[in-house]
Design a protein around this motif. Structure first.
Motif, PDB file in Angstrom:
ATOM      1  N   ASP A   1     -19.545 -32.596  -2.338  1.00 18.58           N
ATOM      2  CA  ASP A   1     -19.851 -32.842  -1.074  1.00 18.58           C
ATOM      3  C   ASP A   1     -19.965 -31.535  -0.070  1.00 18.58           C
ATOM      4  N   HIS A   2     -19.449 -30.431  -0.956  1.00 14.53           N
ATOM      5  CA  HIS A   2     -19.439 -29.155  -0.389  1.00 14.53           C
ATOM      6  C   HIS A   2     -18.251 -28.957   0.687  1.00 14.53           C
ATOM      7  N   GLU A   3     -17.168 -29.435   0.243  1.00 19.12           N
ATOM      8  CA  GLU A   3     -15.818 -28.839   0.798  1.00 19.12           C
ATOM      9  C   GLU A   3     -15.364 -27.916  -0.255  1.00 19.12           C
TER      10      GLU A   3
ATOM     11  N   ILE B   1     -15.475 -26.421   5.002  1.00 23.03           N
ATOM     12  CA  ILE B   1     -16.776 -26.795   4.488  1.00 23.03           C
ATOM     13  C   ILE B   1     -17.195 -25.615   3.942  1.00 23.03           C
TER      14      ILE B   1
ATOM     15  N   TYR C   1     -22.545 -23.004   2.407  1.00 19.80           N
ATOM     16  CA  TYR C   1     -23.813 -24.003   2.108  1.00 19.80           C
ATOM     17  C   TYR C   1     -24.040 -25.287   3.183  1.00 19.80           C
ATOM     18  N   ALA C   2     -22.913 -25.878   3.156  1.00 20.89           N
ATOM     19  CA  ALA C   2     -22.882 -27.097   4.049  1.00 20.89           C
ATOM     20  C   ALA C   2     -22.988 -26.730   5.551  1.00 20.89           C
ATOM     21  N   GLN C   3     -22.482 -25.613   6.005  1.00 21.36           N
ATOM     22  CA  GLN C   3     -22.762 -25.350   7.151  1.00 21.36           C
ATOM     23  C   GLN C   3     -24.126 -24.988   7.642  1.00 21.36           C
TER      24      GLN C   3
ATOM     25  N   GLN D   1     -26.780 -25.920   6.012  1.00 24.44           N
ATOM     26  CA  GLN D   1     -27.456 -27.514   5.981  1.00 24.44           C
ATOM     27  C   GLN D   1     -27.168 -28.117   7.380  1.00 24.44           C
TER      28      GLN D   1
ATOM     29  N   SER E   1     -21.274 -35.128  10.665  1.00 23.92           N
ATOM     30  CA  SER E   1     -21.023 -35.192   9.380  1.00 23.92           C
ATOM     31  C   SER E   1     -19.623 -35.283   8.924  1.00 23.92           C
TER      32      SER E   1
END
Length: 123
Positions: free
Chosen positions: A8-10, A23, A26-28, A30, A62
């Motif tokens: 989940d990108h944590e 996070i 990559y998550a940031q 997105q 999110s």
């Protein structure tokens, strides 16, 4: 210190029995620019998979999921005034919260950096 990643990108960085959670870059990327962060309170108990934190961005809100179970010991107070730290420094200064691990064996299901990078490359 050892860093692990979730699907989940944590990320969680382990130092003894304490984990620092945030996070990934990559998550940031997105989510877009983070504009607000709802952080958990110190003393809160979280189970692996719980969502003790929410990040709001220009695109969406999110949930941030706990990679392991434990008790929150600290939230990143700097994010109250500067949530944009997550945009510029998601994997260092933009950490979200720290917790004391209640079951270190839960780390076994997480990815190391090489495995996470391979996972993201497949997305």
């Amino acid at each position: 210190m050892t860093r692990y990643f979730t699907q989940d990108h944590e990320w969680i960085e382990i130092d003894g029995d304490t984990g620092t959670v945030g996070i990934t870059d990559y998550a940031q990327s997105q989510l877009g620019d983070i504009t607000f962060v709802e952080l958990p309170e110190a003393g809160a108990s979280v189970a692996k998979g719980d969502a003790p934190c929410v990040v709001d961005s220009v695109k969406a809100a999110s949930d941030v999921y706990a990679p392991v179970s434990g008790t929150v010991t600290e939230a990143n107070a700097a994010l109250a005034d500067e949530p944009e730290l997550v945009n510029t420094d998601a994997e260092v200064g933009g950490w979200l919260f720290r917790l004391t691990l209640s079951d270190p064996s839960e780390l076994d299901g997480l990815m190391d950096k090489a495995a996470y990078d391979a996972y993201v490359a497949e997305l």
